[in-house]
Design a protein around this motif. Sequence first.
Motif, PDB file in Angstrom:
ATOM      1  N   HIS A   7      -1.174  -4.583   2.001  1.00 57.95           N
ATOM      2  CA  HIS A   7       0.025  -5.795   1.408  1.00 57.95           C
ATOM      3  C   HIS A   7      -1.167  -5.247  -0.041  1.00 57.95           C
ATOM      4  O   HIS A   7      -1.063  -5.850  -1.139  1.00 57.95           O
ATOM      5  CB  HIS A   7      -0.517  -6.988   1.036  1.00 57.95           C
ATOM      6  CG  HIS A   7       0.877  -7.281   2.641  1.00 57.95           C
ATOM      7  ND1 HIS A   7       1.924  -7.122   2.924  1.00 57.95           N
ATOM      8  CD2 HIS A   7       0.035  -7.726   4.382  1.00 57.95           C
ATOM      9  CE1 HIS A   7       2.979  -7.007   4.029  1.00 57.95           C
ATOM     10  NE2 HIS A   7       1.318  -7.318   4.206  1.00 57.95           N
ATOM     11  N   ASN A   8      -1.959  -4.172  -0.103  1.00 59.22           N
ATOM     12  CA  ASN A   8      -3.237  -3.461  -0.970  1.00 59.22           C
ATOM     13  C   ASN A   8      -3.604  -5.406  -1.660  1.00 59.22           C
ATOM     14  O   ASN A   8      -3.375  -5.616  -3.117  1.00 59.22           O
ATOM     15  CB  ASN A   8      -2.013  -3.296  -2.022  1.00 59.22           C
ATOM     16  CG  ASN A   8      -2.873  -2.925  -2.976  1.00 59.22           C
ATOM     17  OD1 ASN A   8      -4.021  -2.719  -3.069  1.00 59.22           O
ATOM     18  ND2 ASN A   8      -1.800  -2.536  -4.725  1.00 59.22           N
ATOM     19  N   ILE A   9      -4.512  -6.265  -0.741  1.00 65.89           N
ATOM     20  CA  ILE A   9      -4.956  -7.523  -1.608  1.00 65.89           C
ATOM     21  C   ILE A   9      -6.570  -7.434  -2.323  1.00 65.89           C
ATOM     22  O   ILE A   9      -6.967  -6.417  -0.267  1.00 65.89           O
ATOM     23  CB  ILE A   9      -4.805  -8.354  -0.436  1.00 65.89           C
ATOM     24  CG1 ILE A   9      -2.793  -8.313  -0.287  1.00 65.89           C
ATOM     25  CG2 ILE A   9      -5.478  -9.450  -1.049  1.00 65.89           C
ATOM     26  CD1 ILE A   9      -3.045  -9.549   1.193  1.00 65.89           C
ATOM     27  N   ALA A  10      -7.114  -7.282  -3.059  1.00 54.47           N
ATOM     28  CA  ALA A  10      -8.624  -8.173  -2.624  1.00 54.47           C
ATOM     29  C   ALA A  10      -8.809  -8.739  -3.522  1.00 54.47           C
ATOM     30  O   ALA A  10      -8.657  -9.444  -3.591  1.00 54.47           O
ATOM     31  CB  ALA A  10      -8.538  -6.497  -4.158  1.00 54.47           C
ATOM     32  N   PHE A  11     -10.050  -9.615  -2.578  1.00 55.80           N
ATOM     33  CA  PHE A  11     -11.169 -10.297  -3.122  1.00 55.80           C
ATOM     34  C   PHE A  11     -11.985 -10.531  -4.123  1.00 55.80           C
ATOM     35  O   PHE A  11     -12.622  -9.688  -3.757  1.00 55.80           O
ATOM     36  CB  PHE A  11     -11.117 -11.259  -1.898  1.00 55.80           C
ATOM     37  CG  PHE A  11      -9.744 -11.781  -0.847  1.00 55.80           C
ATOM     38  CD1 PHE A  11      -9.234 -12.872  -0.940  1.00 55.80           C
ATOM     39  CD2 PHE A  11      -9.804 -10.132   0.405  1.00 55.80           C
ATOM     40  CE1 PHE A  11      -8.350 -13.503  -0.129  1.00 55.80           C
ATOM     41  CE2 PHE A  11      -8.948 -11.177   1.247  1.00 55.80           C
ATOM     42  CZ  PHE A  11      -8.141 -12.342   0.529  1.00 55.80           C
ATOM     43  N   ASN A  29       1.090  -1.256   0.284  1.00 55.78           N
ATOM     44  CA  ASN A  29      -0.184   0.185   0.102  1.00 55.78           C
ATOM     45  C   ASN A  29       0.855   1.012   0.205  1.00 55.78           C
ATOM     46  O   ASN A  29       1.672   1.181   1.220  1.00 55.78           O
ATOM     47  CB  ASN A  29      -0.956   0.116   1.329  1.00 55.78           C
ATOM     48  CG  ASN A  29      -2.036   0.920   1.187  1.00 55.78           C
ATOM     49  OD1 ASN A  29      -1.689   2.057   0.343  1.00 55.78           O
ATOM     50  ND2 ASN A  29      -1.810   1.901   2.522  1.00 55.78           N
ATOM     51  N   VAL A  30       0.551   1.735  -1.058  1.00 58.78           N
ATOM     52  CA  VAL A  30       1.740   3.231  -1.534  1.00 58.78           C
ATOM     53  C   VAL A  30       1.541   4.108  -0.943  1.00 58.78           C
ATOM     54  O   VAL A  30       2.095   5.346  -0.375  1.00 58.78           O
ATOM     55  CB  VAL A  30       2.585   3.849  -2.682  1.00 58.78           C
ATOM     56  CG1 VAL A  30       3.111   2.172  -3.464  1.00 58.78           C
ATOM     57  CG2 VAL A  30       0.821   3.917  -3.332  1.00 58.78           C
ATOM     58  N   ASN A  31      -0.340   3.944  -0.113  1.00 56.67           N
ATOM     59  CA  ASN A  31      -0.847   5.386   0.478  1.00 56.67           C
ATOM     60  C   ASN A  31       0.132   5.497   2.676  1.00 56.67           C
ATOM     61  O   ASN A  31      -0.844   6.387   3.267  1.00 56.67           O
ATOM     62  CB  ASN A  31      -1.849   5.746   0.535  1.00 56.67           C
ATOM     63  CG  ASN A  31      -1.993   6.032  -0.839  1.00 56.67           C
ATOM     64  OD1 ASN A  31      -1.447   6.794  -1.418  1.00 56.67           O
ATOM     65  ND2 ASN A  31      -3.093   5.450  -1.469  1.00 56.67           N
ATOM     66  N   ILE A  67      -3.642 -20.637  -6.361  1.00 59.66           N
ATOM     67  CA  ILE A  67      -4.225 -21.731  -5.274  1.00 59.66           C
ATOM     68  C   ILE A  67      -5.610 -19.836  -5.302  1.00 59.66           C
ATOM     69  O   ILE A  67      -5.082 -19.183  -4.416  1.00 59.66           O
ATOM     70  CB  ILE A  67      -3.564 -21.731  -4.590  1.00 59.66           C
ATOM     71  CG1 ILE A  67      -2.961 -22.704  -4.630  1.00 59.66           C
ATOM     72  CG2 ILE A  67      -4.665 -22.391  -3.192  1.00 59.66           C
ATOM     73  CD1 ILE A  67      -1.938 -23.496  -3.924  1.00 59.66           C
ATOM     74  N   PRO A  68      -6.636 -19.902  -5.237  1.00 58.31           N
ATOM     75  CA  PRO A  68      -7.860 -19.637  -4.757  1.00 58.31           C
ATOM     76  C   PRO A  68      -7.467 -19.609  -3.404  1.00 58.31           C
ATOM     77  O   PRO A  68      -7.670 -20.410  -2.268  1.00 58.31           O
ATOM     78  CB  PRO A  68      -9.152 -20.406  -4.961  1.00 58.31           C
ATOM     79  CG  PRO A  68      -8.676 -20.800  -5.884  1.00 58.31           C
ATOM     80  CD  PRO A  68      -7.477 -21.225  -5.915  1.00 58.31           C
ATOM     81  N   LEU A  69      -7.531 -17.628  -2.754  1.00 53.06           N
ATOM     82  CA  LEU A  69      -7.381 -17.868  -1.153  1.00 53.06           C
ATOM     83  C   LEU A  69      -8.911 -17.118  -0.542  1.00 53.06           C
ATOM     84  O   LEU A  69      -8.940 -15.779  -0.976  1.00 53.06           O
ATOM     85  CB  LEU A  69      -6.627 -17.335  -0.871  1.00 53.06           C
ATOM     86  CG  LEU A  69      -5.379 -18.085  -1.215  1.00 53.06           C
ATOM     87  CD1 LEU A  69      -3.790 -17.510  -0.961  1.00 53.06           C
ATOM     88  CD2 LEU A  69      -4.851 -19.379  -0.749  1.00 53.06           C
ATOM     89  N   LEU A  92      -7.725  -9.049   9.127  1.00 47.97           N
ATOM     90  CA  LEU A  92      -7.674  -9.412   7.904  1.00 47.97           C
ATOM     91  C   LEU A  92      -8.039  -7.758   7.057  1.00 47.97           C
ATOM     92  O   LEU A  92      -7.289  -7.495   5.864  1.00 47.97           O
ATOM     93  CB  LEU A  92      -9.217 -10.192   7.670  1.00 47.97           C
ATOM     94  CG  LEU A  92      -9.363 -10.439   6.684  1.00 47.97           C
ATOM     95  CD1 LEU A  92      -8.041 -11.443   5.478  1.00 47.97           C
ATOM     96  CD2 LEU A  92     -10.511 -11.976   5.943  1.00 47.97           C
ATOM     97  N   GLN A  93      -9.023  -7.522   7.672  1.00 47.79           N
ATOM     98  CA  GLN A  93      -8.987  -5.952   6.591  1.00 47.79           C
ATOM     99  C   GLN A  93      -7.902  -5.090   6.405  1.00 47.79           C
ATOM    100  O   GLN A  93      -7.622  -4.667   5.166  1.00 47.79           O
ATOM    101  CB  GLN A  93      -9.858  -5.053   6.929  1.00 47.79           C
ATOM    102  CG  GLN A  93     -11.796  -5.597   7.096  1.00 47.79           C
ATOM    103  CD  GLN A  93     -11.964  -6.002   5.644  1.00 47.79           C
ATOM    104  OE1 GLN A  93     -11.274  -5.269   4.586  1.00 47.79           O
ATOM    105  NE2 GLN A  93     -12.586  -6.940   5.110  1.00 47.79           N
ATOM    106  N   LYS A  94      -7.383  -5.341   7.611  1.00 50.00           N
ATOM    107  CA  LYS A  94      -5.645  -3.764   7.876  1.00 50.00           C
ATOM    108  C   LYS A  94      -4.443  -4.711   7.075  1.00 50.00           C
ATOM    109  O   LYS A  94      -3.639  -4.103   6.537  1.00 50.00           O
ATOM    110  CB  LYS A  94      -5.282  -3.586   9.331  1.00 50.00           C
ATOM    111  CG  LYS A  94      -6.120  -3.053  10.064  1.00 50.00           C
ATOM    112  CD  LYS A  94      -6.080  -3.102  11.651  1.00 50.00           C
ATOM    113  CE  LYS A  94      -6.784  -2.336  12.522  1.00 50.00           C
ATOM    114  NZ  LYS A  94      -6.340  -2.039  13.333  1.00 50.00           N
TER     115      LYS A  94
END
Length: 309
Positions: free
Chosen positions: A183-187, A115-117, A146-148, A176-178
């Motif tokens: 790490h800029n992750i989207a499900f 996350n660059v911000n 692998i789906p996570l 989980l949200q943090k």
Amino acid sequence: MSRRVNQLEQPPLTLEQLANQLPEIWQNIPQHYINNLIRTMPNRVIALRRAIRGGPTSARNVKTLKEKVDVIEIFNKDKLSVRDLAKRFGIGKTQAADIIKNKDVLLSKFHSNINVNEKRSFLREESRNIDRQCYEWFIRARSKNIPLSGTIVKTKAKEIADGLGYRTFSASEGWLQKFRTRHNIAFRTISGEAASVNSADVTTFWEKVPSIIKNYAPKNIYNADETGLFFRAVPNRTHLKRERCIGGKFSKERLTILFCVNIEGHKERPLVIGKMAKPRAFKNINVKELPVTYRWNKKAWMTGELMAE
């Protein structure tokens, strides 16, 4: 407290009901949350005092990772001194010097999937260890397509914490949200076609793009992509509340649509490919007057002939 009250399945409607439920809500607040409030109280008091005096609530102009990279780029481009950098970006000389000193580390983080911000990391040592190992596991799993789900990530984080001896760690929804934000992750729903793309080929192609387009005017540089429209399919996700999730078979009736636009924003007429030359829905309709170009083949696929046309 108010947030936890609002999250109750049956929120209190009267003051008497609220008074009866508050003790239980208070007892269910995790001790580490209370400890964190106590630990940060001195900083909160200092910030409040500054705010009362009309000054800034923070003594330091903390920069995000993106802003720090901007400082580094200006330093490399204009060869400014630390004093001039500090003056230009409104930061202290010590902060400017630290950014230049750690520029290699900052650039490495910037080019990773982070996350660059984000301005600072307030993770404690044990949380950093869990976070690092969980993210490394996440990267390995996704490299194998692998789906996570969120539940899987939380379960793995708890497993890592237990292995490190951190028995008090709770892989909550908040954690989980943090983790996703850090790490800029989207499900999202998995796209089978995207998984077949070789990332090395993509990188090589992007390196060639500037030399390919350098002799073309912006109006002559186009980007086109096709997508499938399953016009009879129901959504493949749903929000549930105490009921079973039962679904039938998904309809595979589809159209292929090609969209094309140039750098200046001019959009070409979409190309729609169906399975029938004259669908029933086109009765009494002049296809040439539609806002799209319609073509057809037995599988409703894009072909070399259609692309050449």
